[in-house]
Design a protein around this motif. Structure first.
Motif, mmCIF file in Angstrom:
data_model
loop_
_atom_site.group_PDB
_atom_site.id
_atom_site.type_symbol
_atom_site.label_atom_id
_atom_site.label_comp_id
_atom_site.label_asym_id
_atom_site.label_seq_id
_atom_site.Cartn_x
_atom_site.Cartn_y
_atom_site.Cartn_z
ATOM 1 N N TYR A 129 0.826 -1.212 0.000
ATOM 2 C CA TYR A 129 0.000 0.000 0.000
ATOM 3 C C TYR A 129 0.866 1.270 0.000
ATOM 4 N N GLY A 130 2.165 1.094 -0.203
ATOM 5 C CA GLY A 130 3.046 2.252 -0.294
ATOM 6 C C GLY A 130 3.539 2.776 1.036
ATOM 7 N N ILE A 131 3.378 2.007 2.102
ATOM 8 C CA ILE A 131 3.826 2.435 3.433
ATOM 9 C C ILE A 131 5.212 1.847 3.715
ATOM 10 N N ASN A 132 6.149 2.714 4.042
ATOM 11 C CA ASN A 132 7.501 2.262 4.373
ATOM 12 C C ASN A 132 7.495 1.773 5.821
ATOM 13 N N SER A 133 7.419 0.466 5.980
ATOM 14 C CA SER A 133 7.332 -0.106 7.319
ATOM 15 C C SER A 133 8.432 -1.142 7.522
ATOM 16 N N ALA A 134 8.565 -1.582 8.771
ATOM 17 C CA ALA A 134 9.551 -2.616 9.096
ATOM 18 C C ALA A 134 8.982 -3.504 10.188
ATOM 19 N N TYR A 135 9.406 -4.768 10.208
ATOM 20 C CA TYR A 135 8.997 -5.663 11.293
ATOM 21 C C TYR A 135 10.096 -5.687 12.342
ATOM 22 N N ILE B 180 11.205 5.567 8.366
ATOM 23 C CA ILE B 180 10.098 4.632 8.199
ATOM 24 C C ILE B 180 8.887 5.132 8.982
ATOM 25 N N ALA B 181 7.716 4.877 8.401
ATOM 26 C CA ALA B 181 6.480 5.404 8.977
ATOM 27 C C ALA B 181 5.913 4.513 10.072
ATOM 28 N N ALA B 182 6.216 3.215 10.008
ATOM 29 C CA ALA B 182 5.587 2.302 10.964
ATOM 30 C C ALA B 182 6.468 1.101 11.254
ATOM 31 N N ILE B 183 6.330 0.586 12.468
ATOM 32 C CA ILE B 183 6.971 -0.663 12.869
ATOM 33 C C ILE B 183 5.879 -1.625 13.300
ATOM 34 N N VAL B 184 5.951 -2.862 12.813
ATOM 35 C CA VAL B 184 5.017 -3.903 13.226
ATOM 36 C C VAL B 184 5.754 -4.814 14.195
ATOM 37 N N THR B 185 5.208 -4.975 15.396
ATOM 38 C CA THR B 185 5.948 -5.679 16.431
ATOM 39 C C THR B 185 5.037 -6.518 17.308
ATOM 40 N N THR B 186 5.651 -7.303 18.177
ATOM 41 C CA THR B 186 4.927 -8.089 19.181
ATOM 42 C C THR B 186 5.181 -7.453 20.544
ATOM 43 N N ALA B 187 4.922 -8.214 21.584
ATOM 44 C CA ALA B 187 5.137 -7.704 22.941
ATOM 45 C C ALA B 187 6.604 -7.416 23.223
ATOM 46 N N ALA B 188 7.503 -7.883 22.349
ATOM 47 C CA ALA B 188 8.926 -7.632 22.560
ATOM 48 C C ALA B 188 9.210 -6.142 22.697
ATOM 49 N N LEU B 189 8.531 -5.346 21.889
ATOM 50 C CA LEU B 189 8.757 -3.903 21.932
ATOM 51 C C LEU B 189 8.151 -3.302 23.192
ATOM 52 N N ALA B 190 7.000 -3.823 23.629
ATOM 53 C CA ALA B 190 6.327 -3.259 24.794
ATOM 54 C C ALA B 190 7.221 -3.322 26.025
ATOM 55 N N ALA B 191 8.074 -4.342 26.074
ATOM 56 C CA ALA B 191 8.932 -4.503 27.243
ATOM 57 C C ALA B 191 10.381 -4.155 26.936
#
Length: 816
Positions: free
Chosen positions: A453-459, A481-492
């Motif tokens: 969709y044209g979004i510069n994102s990273a996991y 980058i506009a967005a990061i897709v993550t799990t609970a790893a980032l929350a902690a």
């Protein structure tokens, strides 16, 4: 309509036919259509003269607006001819269509271009919800009703169902307001060891406000603290700072206690990585025996480490065995999620554990952590701790709730991310987004979809190596980058300066997020040095669940997370709980005086003298000048066995029942759900509970009339399940408990073949369409190991060597 006392349901509703004569329009026929709420099947008429007399007796004659001009004139002519006063009123058109009566007033709801009453608006909304492709639970429907009554706008409320017509004013659930600037202590000025200071400075030059408050309250002076932080503002690090500083000062090791195995595993990994850099060792204790799996086989479990991460029961097991000395010198005890004291099932055990630890380690510093607690002053006083409360955020957060479908979620997220990225704060920073999802695989999938969709994102997740993670961190920090897709790893873990947080999923793995998890993750939105506000967006899919065993659906969980709520203070222990905690305390002291001291420090009251006499009666203790556990009492205490379970084992061994049969009679695995409950519910046109061992589910299996309406695919699975589990001669079948026991045996036997919990679930799904949480399977197997080990010891005490041998063989197979 003949209306009495403004009631919505008229006494009767009729159809008036006027006829024009030389004197004007007059009543010709009055036919009754509905009387006392019931439609009439036959013909019933009221004579014209009786109708005119009724008009004359009426206190008020009203004409509903909206008639044609011709109709209005005819009615007016008739009423004026009889010198009757009348008035035009605004009436709910939908009520009129259903032969009901209701005014349009301040509580009415806008519906398209007209106003209708709230009841009719709710009825229309119910139809829209039912006709939508979204399977919503009762809680969600109630939420829609609340929104309708709050906004008084049907179209805006209904727009929540369509991502194409979203109104931010409607999706906004609330705004968490910010507070003024608060003190942030310079880490360089802290009186701590250089190794710890260097570690802290690697992340920040200043402590967060709640951490600064803790330091001011005596964190570094050995004071006991209870830290309550409603939002995730860094309270976990408070316990770590105390524990590491005390360790480096030779005051003793740190015990870090959490309620769940999953949390213990997470903290173990974090601490091992973080503190091995400064030469500290970490180990984990999560139960009497740890099941060996691929992910846990290399965990360190010894007690000689500098940091021991454990579950409440894992550490309490050590104390109940009488092995408190094996813990060595303890400088700090951190109790995370201390509000679990109020948990109906496990609260008494945490209460007893804390009391025993305080007795055993009176010079140790205790740090208690909680997201929310009702009456924190009372908790802190009882725990002999100084209270630190922090409830503020540095910037306001807008929280939005958007109901969506899986097939439109990516497009909608792309729009939200792009809109945010196009904005700049007053501090000159672009808006960037963190998307939380429930698995690492989804991180990759969603990031790739956003790129389309044209979004510069990273996991970004814990599975990446350090170099890969650092690359993503640097790109995000530069705004590339506009967005990061993550799990609970980032929350902690790493603190990214994001302005927007999107919850693509309400789960962590297959388990729903807790309020604590949600607050911690939400806290990532908005940073004072970067943003003017934060945005939190929840995007639940109505009706969705990640396991049929889950309670509630995704949108119901989302609403519950937003509502949050304080926890009640409940410390009423029943006799079994009192006996267990008193017996457990005898494990750490034989002194009657010290035993009383431990019980008095607990939240729950224990009738000490009465319970001691009962424990003696059950042959769990010997009473004299001192209190001593018998061998049977030692086993019962160490393995968390109630009196009834202990004697069930004794009696079963005496009766020659096999170890497998004994442990499955002790504890059933009931957290199983039918994976296709929703589809079967549709086939049967009824709301079938997903839990396997609920009455309604079992009724389906034993009712041939119902079963024939189920799709063949699901029929086969149900019949497989019935054939394997519901074969017994009990008069109370299928409610005799045999099915639960056989299903529990199935799980254990699959484990003895070497299957891991997730593989057991796959097998159950393939054979029966039944699923469960992997964590529940793991916990059940661990409990089975604990019961088998207890059985071995009890059998040995009884001289039943063959039972000892068989129980040990089964235990080792389950353990792996």
């Amino acid at each position: 309509m003949t209306i009495l006392d403004k009631k919505k349901e008229p006494l009767w509703t009729g159809e008036l036919e006027l006829k024009e004569n030389t004197a004007g329009f007059r009543p010709h026929k009055v036919r009754v259509l509905k009387r006392e709420g019931k439609e009439l099947s036959g013909e019933e008429y009221i004579q014209s003269k009786d109708f005119i007399n009724l008009l004359k007796k009426a206190n008020r004659i009203m004409i509903a607006t909206g008639c044609s001009a011709a109709q209005e004139k005819e009615l007016q002519d008739m009423l004026l001819a009889y010198q009757l006063k009348y008035e035009f009123v605004n009436i709910c058109r939908f009520c009129l269509l259903q032969k009901r009566f209701n005014f349009i007033n301040k509580s009415s709801v806008r519906y398209h271009k007209e106003m209708i009453c709230p009841d009719c608006a709710k009825d229309e909304l119910k139809k829209v919800l039912k006709n939508s492709r979204q399977n919503m639970g009762d809680t969600t429907v109630d939420f829609f009703y609340e929104t309708l009554l709050r906004t008084k706008d049907f179209d805006k409320t209904a727009s929540l169902l369509s991502a194409d017509r979203l109104d931010p004013e409607i999706t906004r659930y609330d705004t968490v307001q910010s507070a003024g600037s608060e003190k942030q202590t310079d880490i360089k000025k802290l009186r701590i060891h250089n190794r710890l200071k260097k570690l802290l400075l690697a992340k920040s030059e200043k402590l967060l406000p709640v951490q600064s408050l803790a330091v001011d309250a005596g964190l570094l002076d050995g004071k006991n603290l209870m830290v309550v932080s409603a939002t995730a503002t860094g309270k976990t690090l408070i316990g770590e700072i105390a524990g590491i500083e005390n360790n480096l000062s030779d005051k003793g090791k740190m015990l870090y206690l959490v309620p769940l195995v999953a949390l213990a595993n997470q903290k173990y990994d974090q601490f091992k990585k973080r503190y091995s850099e400064i030469g500290l060792s970490v180990s984990i204790r999560i139960g009497a025996e740890l099941i060996k799996t691929k992910s846990t086989s290399d965990m360190k479990k010894t007690l000689d480490s500098d940091i021991i991460v454990g579950t409440y029961e894992g550490i309490d097991h050590i104390l109940r065995l009488g092995n408190a000395d094996s813990l060595g010198k303890v400088g700090t005890v951190v109790i995370d999620e201390v509000h679990m004291l109020t948990d109906a099932d496990r609260g008494h055990r945490l209460d007893g554990l804390i009391a025993r630890l305080r007795y055993l380690f009176p010079e140790t510093q205790f740090i208690y952590l909680s997201a929310t607690v009702a009456g924190p002053e009372y908790f802190a006083k009882k725990l002999d701790a100084k209270l630190v409360v922090y409830e503020h955020r540095p910037v306001p957060i807008e929280r939005h709730l958007i109901f969506t479908r899986d097939d439109e979620k990516i497009r909608l997220m792309s729009q939200l991310i792009q809109d945010e990225y196009n904005m700049k704060s007053s501090k000159g920073h672009r808006g960037q987004t963190i998307i939380f999802t429930n698995s690492r695989a989804n991180c990759h999938t969603l990031s790739a979809a956003l790129h389309a969709y044209g979004i510069n994102s990273a996991y970004y997740h814990a599975g990446l190596n350090l170099s890969e993670r650092k690359t993503v961190e640097n790109k995000f920090a530069r705004g590339d980058i506009a967005a990061i897709v993550t799990t609970a790893a980032l929350a902690a873990g790493v603190d990214f300066p994001s302005s927007q947080v999107i919850f693509e999923s309400m789960a962590m793995g297959i388990e729903w997020l807790t309020v604590s998890d949600f607050l911690q993750m939400s806290g990532r939105a908005g940073r004072p040095d970067y943003h003017d506000r934060g945005i939190v967006v929840l995007m639940p899919v109505p009706g969705k669940s990640y396991s049929s065993g889950a309670t509630g659906t995704e949108e119901e969980v989302a609403i519950a997370l937003l509502k949050g709520g304080l926890l009640e203070e409940e410390f009423n222990y029943d006799e079994e709980e009192q006996l267990e905690e008193l017996l457990a305390s005898v494990s750490v002291t034989t002194s009657r005086a010290d035993l009383s001291k431990i019980q008095k420090s607990m939240f729950g009251d224990i009738s000490e003298n009465i319970m001691l006499i009962k424990l003696q009666k059950y042959k769990f203790i010997e009473l004299g000048k001192e209190v001593k556990q018998t061998r049977l009492g030692q086993i019962a205490s160490a393995y968390f066995l109630s009196v009834s379970k202990t004697y069930m084992i004794v009696d079963s061994i005496t009766a020659g029942i096999s170890p497998l049969h004994i442990i499955t009679n002790l504890d059933f695995f009931t957290a199983a759900s039918f994976k296709y409950a929703d589809q079967i519910s549709k086939d049967l046109r009824m709301n079938l509970p997903s839990r396997v061992f609920q009455g309604a589910f079992m009724d389906i299996i034993f009712d041939g009339e119902n079963l024939k309406d189920v799709s063949p695919k699901y029929q086969k699975l149900l019949l497989n399940f019935a054939a394997d589990m519901f074969v017994c001669a009990c008069s109370e079948s299928p409610y005799c408990g045999c099915a639960e026991r056989k299903f529990s045996e199935k799980i254990i036997l699959l484990r003895t073949k070497g299957l891991e919990p997730i593989e057991i679930i796959r097998k159950l799904e393939d054979d029966y369409g039944i699923t469960a949480y992997a964590g529940d399977i793991f916990s059940y197997l661990e409990d089975s190991i604990r019961n088998l080990e207890a059985m071995e010891l009890i059998a040995k005490n009884m001289g039943k060597n063959e039972v000892v041998k068989n129980a040990k063989e089964l235990r080792l197979k389950i353990q792996g």
